[in-house]
Design a protein around this motif. Structure first.
Motif, PDB file in Angstrom:
ATOM      1  N   GLY A  43       0.822  -1.207   0.000  1.00 52.13           N
ATOM      2  CA  GLY A  43       0.000   0.000   0.000  1.00 52.13           C
ATOM      3  C   GLY A  43       0.854   1.255   0.000  1.00 52.13           C
ATOM      4  N   ASP A  44       1.924   1.192   0.771  1.00 49.14           N
ATOM      5  CA  ASP A  44       2.870   2.295   0.862  1.00 49.14           C
ATOM      6  C   ASP A  44       3.447   2.672  -0.501  1.00 49.14           C
ATOM      7  OD1 ASP A  44       3.602   3.881   2.854  1.00 49.14           O
ATOM      8  OD2 ASP A  44       5.049   2.524   3.776  1.00 49.14           O
ATOM      9  N   ILE A  45       3.688   1.671  -1.323  1.00 48.32           N
ATOM     10  CA  ILE A  45       4.269   1.910  -2.642  1.00 48.32           C
ATOM     11  C   ILE A  45       3.289   2.684  -3.516  1.00 48.32           C
ATOM     12  CG2 ILE A  45       4.980   0.765  -4.778  1.00 48.32           C
ATOM     13  CD1 ILE A  45       6.408  -1.269  -3.144  1.00 48.32           C
ATOM     14  N   ARG A  46       2.014   2.301  -3.413  1.00 48.57           N
ATOM     15  CA  ARG A  46       0.990   2.987  -4.211  1.00 48.57           C
ATOM     16  C   ARG A  46       0.824   4.431  -3.745  1.00 48.57           C
ATOM     17  NH1 ARG A  46      -0.370   0.258  -8.627  1.00 48.57           N
ATOM     18  NH2 ARG A  46       0.535  -1.784  -8.263  1.00 48.57           N
ATOM     19  N   SER A  47       0.816   4.631  -2.414  1.00 48.88           N
ATOM     20  CA  SER A  47       0.514   5.974  -1.917  1.00 48.88           C
ATOM     21  C   SER A  47       1.749   6.885  -1.933  1.00 48.88           C
ATOM     22  CB  SER A  47      -0.066   5.887  -0.500  1.00 48.88           C
ATOM     23  OG  SER A  47       0.883   5.270   0.352  1.00 48.88           O
ATOM     24  N   GLY A  48       2.926   6.337  -1.714  1.00 48.71           N
ATOM     25  CA  GLY A  48       4.112   7.178  -1.668  1.00 48.71           C
ATOM     26  C   GLY A  48       4.754   7.315  -3.030  1.00 48.71           C
ATOM     27  N   ASN A  49       5.984   7.778  -3.065  1.00 46.70           N
ATOM     28  CA  ASN A  49       6.721   7.791  -4.327  1.00 46.70           C
ATOM     29  C   ASN A  49       8.112   7.212  -4.112  1.00 46.70           C
ATOM     30  OD1 ASN A  49       8.444   9.863  -3.375  1.00 46.70           O
ATOM     31  ND2 ASN A  49       6.903  11.397  -3.927  1.00 46.70           N
ATOM     32  N   LEU A  50       8.942   7.288  -5.161  1.00 46.85           N
ATOM     33  CA  LEU A  50      10.245   6.633  -5.145  1.00 46.85           C
ATOM     34  C   LEU A  50      11.054   6.912  -3.889  1.00 46.85           C
ATOM     35  CD1 LEU A  50      12.021   6.868  -8.610  1.00 46.85           C
ATOM     36  CD2 LEU A  50      11.338   4.831  -7.377  1.00 46.85           C
ATOM     37  N   ILE A  51      11.133   8.200  -3.530  1.00 51.08           N
ATOM     38  CA  ILE A  51      12.055   8.541  -2.448  1.00 51.08           C
ATOM     39  C   ILE A  51      11.350   8.932  -1.156  1.00 51.08           C
ATOM     40  CG2 ILE A  51      13.957   9.192  -3.976  1.00 51.08           C
ATOM     41  CD1 ILE A  51      13.172  12.124  -3.415  1.00 51.08           C
ATOM     42  N   SER A  52      10.046   8.632  -1.052  1.00 51.84           N
ATOM     43  CA  SER A  52       9.372   8.908   0.216  1.00 51.84           C
ATOM     44  C   SER A  52       9.683   7.771   1.185  1.00 51.84           C
ATOM     45  CB  SER A  52       7.863   9.006   0.003  1.00 51.84           C
ATOM     46  OG  SER A  52       7.370   7.774  -0.465  1.00 51.84           O
ATOM     47  N   PHE A  53       9.849   8.120   2.464  1.00 52.05           N
ATOM     48  CA  PHE A  53      10.141   7.084   3.446  1.00 52.05           C
ATOM     49  C   PHE A  53       8.897   6.245   3.704  1.00 52.05           C
ATOM     50  CE2 PHE A  53      13.753   9.807   4.268  1.00 52.05           C
ATOM     51  CZ  PHE A  53      14.745   8.873   4.472  1.00 52.05           C
ATOM     52  N   PRO A  54       9.069   5.002   4.142  1.00 49.97           N
ATOM     53  CA  PRO A  54       7.906   4.166   4.444  1.00 49.97           C
ATOM     54  C   PRO A  54       7.081   4.765   5.581  1.00 49.97           C
ATOM     55  CG  PRO A  54       9.950   2.889   4.538  1.00 49.97           C
ATOM     56  CD  PRO A  54      10.338   4.309   4.371  1.00 49.97           C
ATOM     57  N   GLU A  55       5.757   4.574   5.524  1.00 54.27           N
ATOM     58  CA  GLU A  55       4.884   5.027   6.613  1.00 54.27           C
ATOM     59  C   GLU A  55       5.241   4.252   7.878  1.00 54.27           C
ATOM     60  OE1 GLU A  55       1.956   7.165   6.478  1.00 54.27           O
ATOM     61  OE2 GLU A  55       2.844   7.868   4.585  1.00 54.27           O
ATOM     62  N   VAL A  56       5.262   2.945   7.727  1.00 51.42           N
ATOM     63  CA  VAL A  56       5.764   2.082   8.803  1.00 51.42           C
ATOM     64  C   VAL A  56       6.879   1.226   8.210  1.00 51.42           C
ATOM     65  CG1 VAL A  56       4.144   1.567  10.666  1.00 51.42           C
ATOM     66  CG2 VAL A  56       3.588   0.912   8.319  1.00 51.42           C
ATOM     67  N   TRP A  57       7.968   1.087   8.963  1.00 45.85           N
ATOM     68  CA  TRP A  57       9.054   0.235   8.470  1.00 45.85           C
ATOM     69  C   TRP A  57       8.644  -1.204   8.683  1.00 45.85           C
ATOM     70  CZ3 TRP A  57      13.771   2.125   6.426  1.00 45.85           C
ATOM     71  CH2 TRP A  57      13.842   3.532   6.397  1.00 45.85           C
ATOM     72  N   SER A  58       8.535  -1.937   7.581  1.00 46.47           N
ATOM     73  CA  SER A  58       8.043  -3.302   7.684  1.00 46.47           C
ATOM     74  C   SER A  58       9.070  -4.284   7.111  1.00 46.47           C
ATOM     75  CB  SER A  58       6.731  -3.402   6.915  1.00 46.47           C
ATOM     76  OG  SER A  58       6.602  -4.658   6.322  1.00 46.47           O
ATOM     77  N   PHE A  59       9.237  -5.401   7.815  1.00 48.25           N
ATOM     78  CA  PHE A  59      10.178  -6.422   7.341  1.00 48.25           C
ATOM     79  C   PHE A  59       9.477  -7.484   6.491  1.00 48.25           C
ATOM     80  CE2 PHE A  59      12.810  -4.623  10.633  1.00 48.25           C
ATOM     81  CZ  PHE A  59      14.076  -4.733  10.106  1.00 48.25           C
ATOM     82  N   GLU A  60       8.180  -7.240   6.275  1.00 50.39           N
ATOM     83  CA  GLU A  60       7.357  -8.180   5.534  1.00 50.39           C
ATOM     84  C   GLU A  60       7.981  -8.597   4.193  1.00 50.39           C
ATOM     85  OE1 GLU A  60       3.079  -7.460   4.056  1.00 50.39           O
ATOM     86  OE2 GLU A  60       3.211  -6.670   6.108  1.00 50.39           O
TER      87      GLU A  60
END
Lengths: 289, 309
Positions: A43-60
């Motif tokens: 979801g983060d990939i869809r909402s953010g962009n290339l260089i935006s930091f992750p909303e939550v850091w996930s090891f998934e």
């Protein structure tokens, strides 16, 4: 070639620093993107962009890339490929380095009629476009019953790595004074003793160069891996490529990037720890090759 | 071939038997034997074998029914091979040119007594430690037409920005140039920096005293002295370009269609997936010919230079 005058921070100096810094950013940004993307959720990939930091850091994505992502028909992640690469790289590095050391010793300190021609002929191996040996090598490995095995890959990497390791050791041993060898000869030391007692102890730096160069080359190889291995002997580069190009369902860039990180980490760690030797191998391999 | 006489003269010690002496003489050659066998078979034998295969009608399995130059004729009338060669020309020239310009430029800047030079150098060189497959994977993501660079620019307010080179058959080869230059330009920097360090500072100082400006000194004195570095960089880069396979495989798999095919990709897909072994062998021989066309003049001038100098 720097001038002797102590530099002040003039506008032109600032411009130089700014340009160098900009280049640093350009070189670093792809790996930065790779790292932050690998910690994002889909979801983060869809909402953010290339260089935006992750909303939550996930090891998934890392967990999935390691153990459950699909690499073709199988969905066991890249962990198996990773171990294959280790099982292939370690023996191949050790054997090619050992052979290179012996060859370099003979070609620098025990030269005989024809040894220089032999060296030149061997060096061509550094330039060979490997496409030209793929078919016969595949046929030969098949005849030997080594097709699609890790042993087969080790053999291939030794055969085509030995030209480089020989080059490294020969050029290193040429710099060792001949008088040293001569003195040892007079004291009654033979071929083996001179090598083991005199040359090997001083070879630590060049052994490092060889280890690092060979490890990087073999770990990063894709061509041999994709041609000579299948299924359970394929190396990590092939695993990564399969994972990225498996088109089942939605493309998960975070998993792709995590897998790419897994494939890149061993050589990156080696580079960070021993970059000095890596660069030495790079420049000497190129200039003399 | 000079006979290095360090240890070849027999140090005859009466205590030793003839046999041991013989053995000492043969040991060096014996030690080289495994490598000699590997090189003879693995390099020259296999090269010859591929040459033979390129004159046969081999398909999925090697066959030895000779067809003369038929495979080469097929190869040269193959549209995909033509695309691959044209792509190699574009890719090779651009790749070599960009790497040389960027590498040389950064080396000169780094040579101006820069603080933290070591750190900066390490940063410029680290892409070389990565696999081309990793590089290709990352750049494929960055240049992704919908989610990558394009989305970033849209988020930043440049909504008309469009970057679809990865899926545009006319532009796709340039994406491979970008990734390859990112990976290899640091290497040229390292070579040039080593070369620059080899120049006698006295020459530069003398020119300075004569009132020459720094850019002028570099253009007129330093760069001409870099000729050998320049040529060896071109050799290594051209070699990388001819062998390029992994990067294309990871970024585009040769697509869209075969728009980003290179000879190495052509060889792989015809030999191993399409079962046209004879044609694949012919294409690999052509790759060898390209390499020799570069290597032979280079070695010739190198050897001549050594003899004269």
């Amino acid at each position: 070639m720097a001038s002797q005058i102590e530099k002040k921070l003039t506008p032109s100096r600032i411009l130089i620093y700014a340009t160098l810094l900009l280049a640093c950013v350009a070189y670093l940004i792809p790996v930065f993107i790779m790292i932050i993307t690998s910690f994002k959720t889909t979801g983060d990939i869809r909402s953010g962009n290339l260089i935006s930091f992750p909303e939550v850091w996930s090891f998934e994505a890392w967990a999935k890339a390691w153990s459950t992502a699909c690499t073709g028909v199988q969905c066991n992640g890249v962990s198996g490929f990773f171990w294959n690469s280790i099982k292939m790289a370690v023996p191949a590095v050790l054997i090619s380095t050992a052979l290179g050391a012996i060859n370099g010793y003979v070609l620098s300190k025990w030269r005989f009629r024809g040894s220089d021609i032999f060296f030149s002929l061997l060096l061509f191996g550094c330039f060979l476009p490997f496409q030209v040996i793929l078919l016969p090598m595949a046929a030969t490995l098949g005849k030997m019953g080594l097709a699609n095995t890790t042993t087969g890959l080790v053999i291939v990497h030794v055969v085509y790595g030995v030209a480089f390791t020989t080059l490294f050791f020969r050029n290193f041993y040429v710099g060792v004074p001949d008088a040293l060898i001569k003195a040892a000869r007079l004291d009654g030391a033979g071929f083996v003793t001179i090598f083991v007692r005199i040359l090997l102890p001083m070879s630590v730096p060049i052994i490092m160069v060889c280890f690092i160069w060979q490890f990087t080359q073999i770990w990063n190889d894709f061509l041999f891996g994709v041609v000579f291995a299948s299924g359970d002997s394929q190396p990590i580069t092939v695993g990564l490529n399969n994972l990225v190009n498996t088109s089942t369902g939605v493309k998960e860039y975070n998993v792709d990037m995590a897998a790419a990180m897994i494939a890149a980490l061993p050589t990156l760690v080696v580079y960070v720890l021993a970059g000095k030797y890596f660069i030495r191998g790079l420049t000497s391999g190129a200039v003399k090759g | 071939m000079a006979h290095s006489g360090v240890v070849s003269e027999t140090a005859s010690q009466p205590a030793r038997g003839r046999l041991t002496q013989r053995l000492q003489q043969w040991l060096p050659k014996l030690a080289l034997a495994p490598t000699a066998a590997m090189a003879l078979v693995g390099i020259y034998g296999f090269m010859f074998w591929t040459g033979v295969l390129s004159f046969t009608g081999s398909t999925f399995l090697p066959s030895y029914e000779f067809v003369g130059f038929e495979q080469y004729a097929h190869l040269f009338s193959n549209a995909r091979w033509a695309t691959a060669c044209a792509n190699l020309a574009i890719f090779g020239l651009l790749f070599i040119f960009c790497c040389l310009v960027i590498g040389c430029f950064l080396a000169i800047l780094l040579d101006q007594r820069i603080r933290n030079e070591g750190v900066i150098r390490t940063i410029y060189l680290y892409p070389l430690a990565l696999s081309m497959i990793v590089t290709g994977t990352v750049w494929q993501w960055i240049l992704n037409p919908s989610l990558g660079l394009e989305k970033l620019m849209h988020d930043w307010g440049w909504t008309s920005f469009k970057f679809d080179w990865l899926t545009n058959p006319d532009m796709v080869i340039y994406t491979i140039v970008i990734a390859a230059v990112w990976q290899a330009s640091g290497f040229v920097m390292a070579l040039f920096l080593a070369g620059l360090r080899g120049i006698d500072p006295a020459i530069i100082n003398a020119a300075r005293v004569d009132g020459a400006s720094l850019p002028r000194i570099y253009l007129r004195i330093v760069l001409p002295a870099m000729r050998p570095v320049f040529f060896s960089s071109v050799m290594v880069l051209a070699h990388i370009a001819i062998k390029s396979f992994d990067l294309v495989m990871a970024m585009t798999s040769g697509g869209p269609g075969y728009a980003s095919d290179l000879p190495a990709m052509f060889m792989y897909s015809f030999t191993f997936t399409r079962g046209q072994m004879g044609l694949g062998a012919a294409s690999s021989i052509m790759m060898l010919a390209m390499l020799l066309a570069l290597l032979v003049p280079y070695l010739y001038s190198e050897l001549r230079g050594q003899r004269n100098g």
